[in-house]
Design a protein around this motif. Structure first.
Motif, PDB file in Angstrom:
ATOM      1  N   ASN A 381       0.838  -1.199   0.000  1.00 44.41           N
ATOM      2  CA  ASN A 381       0.000   0.000   0.000  1.00 44.41           C
ATOM      3  C   ASN A 381       0.870   1.245   0.000  1.00 44.41           C
ATOM      4  OD1 ASN A 381      -2.652   1.218   0.148  1.00 44.41           O
ATOM      5  ND2 ASN A 381      -2.083   1.852   2.232  1.00 44.41           N
ATOM      6  N   GLY A 382       1.935   1.202   0.832  1.00 48.07           N
ATOM      7  CA  GLY A 382       2.847   2.343   0.866  1.00 48.07           C
ATOM      8  C   GLY A 382       3.674   2.449  -0.393  1.00 48.07           C
ATOM      9  N   VAL A 383       4.137   1.302  -0.917  1.00 45.86           N
ATOM     10  CA  VAL A 383       4.982   1.331  -2.113  1.00 45.86           C
ATOM     11  C   VAL A 383       4.212   1.899  -3.297  1.00 45.86           C
ATOM     12  CG1 VAL A 383       6.224  -0.093  -3.781  1.00 45.86           C
ATOM     13  CG2 VAL A 383       6.453  -0.556  -1.343  1.00 45.86           C
ATOM     14  N   ILE A 384       3.041   1.339  -3.573  1.00 43.97           N
ATOM     15  CA  ILE A 384       2.267   1.784  -4.741  1.00 43.97           C
ATOM     16  C   ILE A 384       1.763   3.207  -4.542  1.00 43.97           C
ATOM     17  CG2 ILE A 384       0.189   1.337  -6.095  1.00 43.97           C
ATOM     18  CD1 ILE A 384       0.592  -1.629  -5.584  1.00 43.97           C
ATOM     19  N   GLY A 385       1.262   3.468  -3.346  1.00 45.04           N
ATOM     20  CA  GLY A 385       0.735   4.812  -3.093  1.00 45.04           C
ATOM     21  C   GLY A 385       1.810   5.882  -3.222  1.00 45.04           C
ATOM     22  N   MET A 386       2.954   5.648  -2.622  1.00 50.21           N
ATOM     23  CA  MET A 386       4.026   6.640  -2.704  1.00 50.21           C
ATOM     24  C   MET A 386       4.563   6.755  -4.129  1.00 50.21           C
ATOM     25  SD  MET A 386       4.296   8.231  -0.001  1.00 50.21           S
ATOM     26  CE  MET A 386       3.872   8.186   1.747  1.00 50.21           C
ATOM     27  N   ALA A 387       4.569   5.620  -4.866  1.00 45.98           N
ATOM     28  CA  ALA A 387       4.991   5.695  -6.262  1.00 45.98           C
ATOM     29  C   ALA A 387       4.029   6.563  -7.058  1.00 45.98           C
ATOM     30  CB  ALA A 387       5.073   4.292  -6.862  1.00 45.98           C
ATOM     31  N   ASP A 388       2.735   6.414  -6.780  1.00 45.05           N
ATOM     32  CA  ASP A 388       1.751   7.271  -7.455  1.00 45.05           C
ATOM     33  C   ASP A 388       1.975   8.738  -7.097  1.00 45.05           C
ATOM     34  OD1 ASP A 388       0.561   5.163  -8.721  1.00 45.05           O
ATOM     35  OD2 ASP A 388      -1.042   4.899  -7.254  1.00 45.05           O
ATOM     36  N   MET A 389       2.197   9.013  -5.807  1.00 45.35           N
ATOM     37  CA  MET A 389       2.413  10.396  -5.375  1.00 45.35           C
ATOM     38  C   MET A 389       3.697  10.951  -5.982  1.00 45.35           C
ATOM     39  SD  MET A 389      -0.244  10.975  -3.590  1.00 45.35           S
ATOM     40  CE  MET A 389       0.197  12.579  -2.933  1.00 45.35           C
ATOM     41  N   LEU A 390       4.747  10.098  -6.001  1.00 48.88           N
ATOM     42  CA  LEU A 390       6.020  10.551  -6.552  1.00 48.88           C
ATOM     43  C   LEU A 390       5.914  10.807  -8.044  1.00 48.88           C
ATOM     44  CD1 LEU A 390       9.017  11.092  -5.970  1.00 48.88           C
ATOM     45  CD2 LEU A 390       9.458   8.664  -6.409  1.00 48.88           C
ATOM     46  N   GLY A 392       3.614  12.146  -9.588  1.00 54.85           N
ATOM     47  CA  GLY A 392       2.947  13.415  -9.875  1.00 54.85           C
ATOM     48  C   GLY A 392       3.723  14.632  -9.415  1.00 54.85           C
ATOM     49  N   THR A 393       5.045  14.483  -9.193  1.00 57.01           N
ATOM     50  CA  THR A 393       5.841  15.602  -8.652  1.00 57.01           C
ATOM     51  C   THR A 393       6.772  16.224  -9.672  1.00 57.01           C
ATOM     52  OG1 THR A 393       7.530  14.042  -7.877  1.00 57.01           O
ATOM     53  CG2 THR A 393       5.778  14.635  -6.333  1.00 57.01           C
ATOM     54  N   GLN A 401      10.696   6.779 -15.343  1.00 58.50           N
ATOM     55  CA  GLN A 401      10.877   5.366 -15.678  1.00 58.50           C
ATOM     56  C   GLN A 401      11.128   4.546 -14.424  1.00 58.50           C
ATOM     57  OE1 GLN A 401      14.135   4.646 -18.355  1.00 58.50           O
ATOM     58  NE2 GLN A 401      13.657   2.464 -18.588  1.00 58.50           N
ATOM     59  N   TYR A 402      11.927   5.111 -13.502  1.00 58.38           N
ATOM     60  CA  TYR A 402      12.191   4.398 -12.258  1.00 58.38           C
ATOM     61  C   TYR A 402      10.904   4.216 -11.448  1.00 58.38           C
ATOM     62  CZ  TYR A 402      17.122   5.414 -13.185  1.00 58.38           C
ATOM     63  OH  TYR A 402      18.357   5.482 -13.740  1.00 58.38           O
ATOM     64  N   VAL A 403      10.101   5.280 -11.390  1.00 59.47           N
ATOM     65  CA  VAL A 403       8.846   5.211 -10.612  1.00 59.47           C
ATOM     66  C   VAL A 403       7.881   4.208 -11.240  1.00 59.47           C
ATOM     67  CG1 VAL A 403       6.789   6.512  -9.928  1.00 59.47           C
ATOM     68  CG2 VAL A 403       9.058   7.533  -9.672  1.00 59.47           C
ATOM     69  N   ASP A 404       7.792   4.232 -12.574  1.00 58.45           N
ATOM     70  CA  ASP A 404       6.908   3.272 -13.257  1.00 58.45           C
ATOM     71  C   ASP A 404       7.355   1.839 -12.991  1.00 58.45           C
ATOM     72  OD1 ASP A 404       5.403   5.309 -14.248  1.00 58.45           O
ATOM     73  OD2 ASP A 404       6.357   5.324 -16.238  1.00 58.45           O
ATOM     74  N   TYR A 632      -2.849  11.411   0.168  1.00 61.50           N
ATOM     75  CA  TYR A 632      -4.015  11.268  -0.695  1.00 61.50           C
ATOM     76  C   TYR A 632      -5.056  12.360  -0.443  1.00 61.50           C
ATOM     77  CZ  TYR A 632      -2.863   6.612  -2.609  1.00 61.50           C
ATOM     78  OH  TYR A 632      -2.296   5.573  -3.284  1.00 61.50           O
ATOM     79  N   LEU A 633      -5.228  12.750   0.824  1.00 54.46           N
ATOM     80  CA  LEU A 633      -6.302  13.685   1.193  1.00 54.46           C
ATOM     81  C   LEU A 633      -5.797  15.102   1.419  1.00 54.46           C
ATOM     82  CD1 LEU A 633      -8.337  11.432   3.670  1.00 54.46           C
ATOM     83  CD2 LEU A 633      -8.650  11.734   1.209  1.00 54.46           C
TER      84      LEU A 633
END
Length: 739
Positions: A381-390, A392-393, A401-404, A632-633
């Motif tokens: 949950n933390g890995v995917i969520g933080m990857a999504d947040m990262l 968008g920065t 490419q690394y984040v994907d 997220y919020l």
């Protein structure tokens, strides 16, 4: 030596043969031949009388006629007896023998006529009438054996009697007193012959009737004796113990199986009560009382009891106790059939132990899977969520490419976990389908669009054919059908390097809805014929080279087939190595009203003003997950607080009164279910409680809803899913400006 019952059966069969139609006819023939000489005595006597009274010509003529008739009749009867033994046609012999009997009677009648109309013998009517009466008696005696022959003879003799006395009237045109007296005497003699023959025939019939009655009784006795003998053989040779007891319950007979089972020979068992002989300290007293009660009442009993063998070892016996009653309903004996069920009970116990072990193993497996799922989903949950947040920065292309890569790898791991959980639920037959209206055409298009990026990277095409034939709305489990389509189309893309993937759809309306057939065909590596049956097995791919080249767990096809089976459908495959594969399945989907069905769990996520002023409490013991939800919020108009365990969640609810609680299930001090139940037990305004947990089993969802939660989100959770759930459960506060 023959057994008496067998001899009785043979004698009964012989009697039936003697009194059958063929038997009586044969006896008639033999009797006529046997008494030929006796009959000739009367013939010779009559011929001598005529010889001396009327002259030699009359005597010789009488002998000639009599012997001619006898010769023709007896010669035929001699051959008839032989032919009957050989099985010749009965009716033909019966008819011809009737004809020869008639001819023989006519020759006797001629002899009587020679006496009646002779020159000197005509002066006396007594001798010819007496001769005729003797012939009639002789004819009547064979009536039971050959009715037609007897009646024919009697008719001939009656006709001769009429001719004799009729001639007096023809000659004299009157009847003298002497003639009248002769006629009356002849009638009296005729009546006596009739009475005599009637007596003989009645005696014969009564004798046959009595014999038939004795035959029937003999047959019944023979059948009973045979049955008793068979039962005796069964009892002696049965594998089950058989015990006969008298009305006092004492043993009167046992078979060899009783000795084999209990160890007691017959001489030690006779005269004893079975309970005294076999019951031991381990025997259930209640069972003993039930058996004793059945014996005293003379009623059947069936049950199991533990007995002790002669050597002291314990055995379990299944006993079937049956009373034997006489015709008056009085108890004659008790018959017990007993079977050694020690091994069967031991086997049943072993099966019960094995079943408990299997159930325990299944529980341990489920617990392991639940723990593994929770422990992996929580950090994912933390890995995917933080990857999504990262992502968008504003990262560089290399950083993106690394984040994907991080996101795709984490999602691949979560997919493996989901596949394993799905397989576990399918194997345990605990997979439940969620039926709801959905747009099948849109479902297919979305799956194709989802996988098109992967296909385009390989230079492949994905085509959809037959969408126009689909109805607007159908009823089924969209999520599970989407899962099957992703598995099949995703595999087709993965195992294809050149060409493309073709998805063909056909709709066939049926009474219960729509029969949907879907084919997914590719131009990829294909599958060898000897591997086609194995590809649907768990953790199996066509060959090890495929696994090394393309990767994967080998669960996708197995899960897909089992999901289609759960939908009462059928999946098939045809393939040629090197020439591609075609997977086909068919399912029946229900009808739905042709209208737009909005999914309340996925409202427009852009209208975040609906969350204005909402108080959100996150009950989560994992720091990374708390940080992720906070990110997220961060840009939503909500107030967010945290609780590190279930007890803090209860305290915050009582003090801060949140509108919605995101409740983890596994927390220290007090878990999410306990906290929810405690909150629901309190009076006053109640918050909406939505599970946000790494426990992804159906039983976890059911437990959360049973505890009082309104929603269920599984980790790893995507931001869009979280916002959709919040907006679904949170309405704007009263008086708030929604813009």
């Amino acid at each position: 030596m023959d057994h008496p019952a067998s001899a009785e059966v043979d004698s009964l069969a012989a009697f039936e043969r003697r009194f059958s139609r063929r038997g009586l006819l044969a006896r008639y023939a033999r009797g006529r031949l046997k008494h030929f000489a006796n009959r000739q005595v009367m013939t010779a006597a009559g011929a001598l009388v005529l010889f001396f009274v009327n002259g030699p010509a009359y005597g010789l003529a009488a002998v000639g006629f009599a012997l001619l008739g006898e010769a023709i009749d007896c010669l035929y009867l001699r051959s008839a007896a032989r032919r009957l033994r050989q099985g010749s046609a009965y009716r033909q012999i019966y008819v011809i023998s009737t004809v020869t009997a008639t001819f023989q009677a006519m020759t006797i009648a001629i002899c009587v006529g020679l006496c009646w109309f002779g020159t000197n013998s005509s002066e006396s009517s007594l001798f010819p009438v007496a001769f005729l009466a003797g012939a009639a008696i002789n004819a009547g005696l064979v009536l039971p054996f050959h009715p037609a022959a007897a009646i024919a003879r009697l008719l001939v003799y009656s006709a001769m009697l009429l001719i004799m006395f009729g001639s007096i009237w023809v000659v004299d045109h009157r009847l003298a007193s002497a003639s009248v007296m002769d006629i009356c005497g002849a009638l009296i003699m005729t009546y006596l012959v009739y009475m005599f023959l009637g007596f003989v025939i009645r005696g014969f019939r009564e004798n046959v009737s009595r014999t038939m009655e004795l035959t029937a009784k003999g047959r019944e006795l023979a059948a009973r004796e045979k049955e008793a003998r068979q039962l005796s053989l069964v009892a002696r040779n049965a594998n089950d113990a058989v015990i006969l007891s008298d009305t006092q319950g004492r043993i009167t007979w046992v078979n060899d199986a009783f000795t084999n089972i209990t160890g007691y020979p017959m001489d030690e068992a006779l005269g004893q009560h079975p309970g005294d002989l076999l019951n031991g300290s381990e025997t259930d007293p209640e069972t003993v009382r039930d058996i004793a009660r059945s014996v005293s009442l003379g009623v059947p009993y069936r049950g199991e009891i533990q007995n002790t063998r002669r050597d002291g070892s314990l055995i379990w016996i299944e006993t079937n106790l049956v009373p034997v009653l006489d015709d008056k309903g009085t108890l004659e004996m008790m018959v017990a059939v007993e079977r050694d069920v020690t091994d069967a009970r031991r086997h049943a116990q072993e099966m019960a132990d094995a079943r408990r072990a299997a159930e325990e193993g299944a529980r341990e497996k489920a617990d392991f899977l639940a723990t593994m799922s929770h422990e992996i989903r929580t950090p994912m949950n933390g890995v995917i969520g933080m990857a999504d947040m990262l992502g968008g920065t504003g990262l560089t292309a290399e950083q993106t490419q690394y984040v994907d890569t991080i996101r795709n790898s984490a999602e691949a791991l979560v997919k493996i976990i989901n596949d394993i959980l799905d397989m576990s639920k399918l194997d345990a037959k605990k997979m439940t389908l969620t039926l709801a209206p959905f747009d099948l055409r849109a479902c297919l298009q979305e799956v194709a669009a989802l996988l098109s990026t992967q296909a385009h990277k390989k230079g492949l095409t994905i085509t959809l054919d037959g969408l126009d034939s689909l109805p607007g709305q159908v009823v089924g489990d969209e999520g599970r059908l989407r899962q099957v389509l992703i598995n099949l189309i995703g595999n087709a893309v993965k195992f294809t390097d050149v060409g493309g993937v073709s998805v063909r759809v056909r709709n066939m309306p049926v009474s219960e809805g729509y029969r949907i057939e879907i084919e997914v065909e590719d131009t990829g590596v294909g599958i060898a014929e000897d591997q086609l049956n194995a590809i649907f097995d768990s953790f199996v791919q066509a060959d090890t080279a495929t696994t090394r080249r393309f990767g994967g767990t080998g669960l996708g096809l197995s899960i897909s087939r089992k999901l289609i089976d759960a939908m009462a459908g059928k999946m098939e495959v045809r393939s040629t190595a090197g020439a591609g594969s075609c997977f086909r399945f068919a399912v029946t989907l229900g009808r739905a009203a042709e209208q737009e069905h909005a999914d309340p769990s996925k409202p427009d996520s852009g209208d975040l003003n609906r969350l204005q002023g909402r108080r959100i409490l996150l009950a989560e013991d994992n720091r990374v997950n708390r940080m992720l939800i906070e990110k997220y919020l961060a840009d939503t108009p909500v107030e967010l607080r945290f609780a590190h365990d279930g007890q803090e969640a209860v305290d915050e609810t009582c003090n801060w009164h949140p509108d919605l609680i995101l409740m983890d299930m596994s927390m220290p001090v007090m878990n999410g279910l306990q906290a929810t139940e405690y909150i629901r037990a309190q009076s006053g305004p109640q918050p909406v409680i939505v599970a946000l947990t790494a426990n992804a089993f159906d039983r976890d969802r059911a437990a959360c809803l049973a505890a009082g939660m309104e929603g269920f989100l599984t980790k790893p959770v995507r931001r869009s899913d979280l916002l959709a759930s919040l907006m679904h459960h949170c309405s704007p506060p009263q008086g708030a400006d929604t813009g």
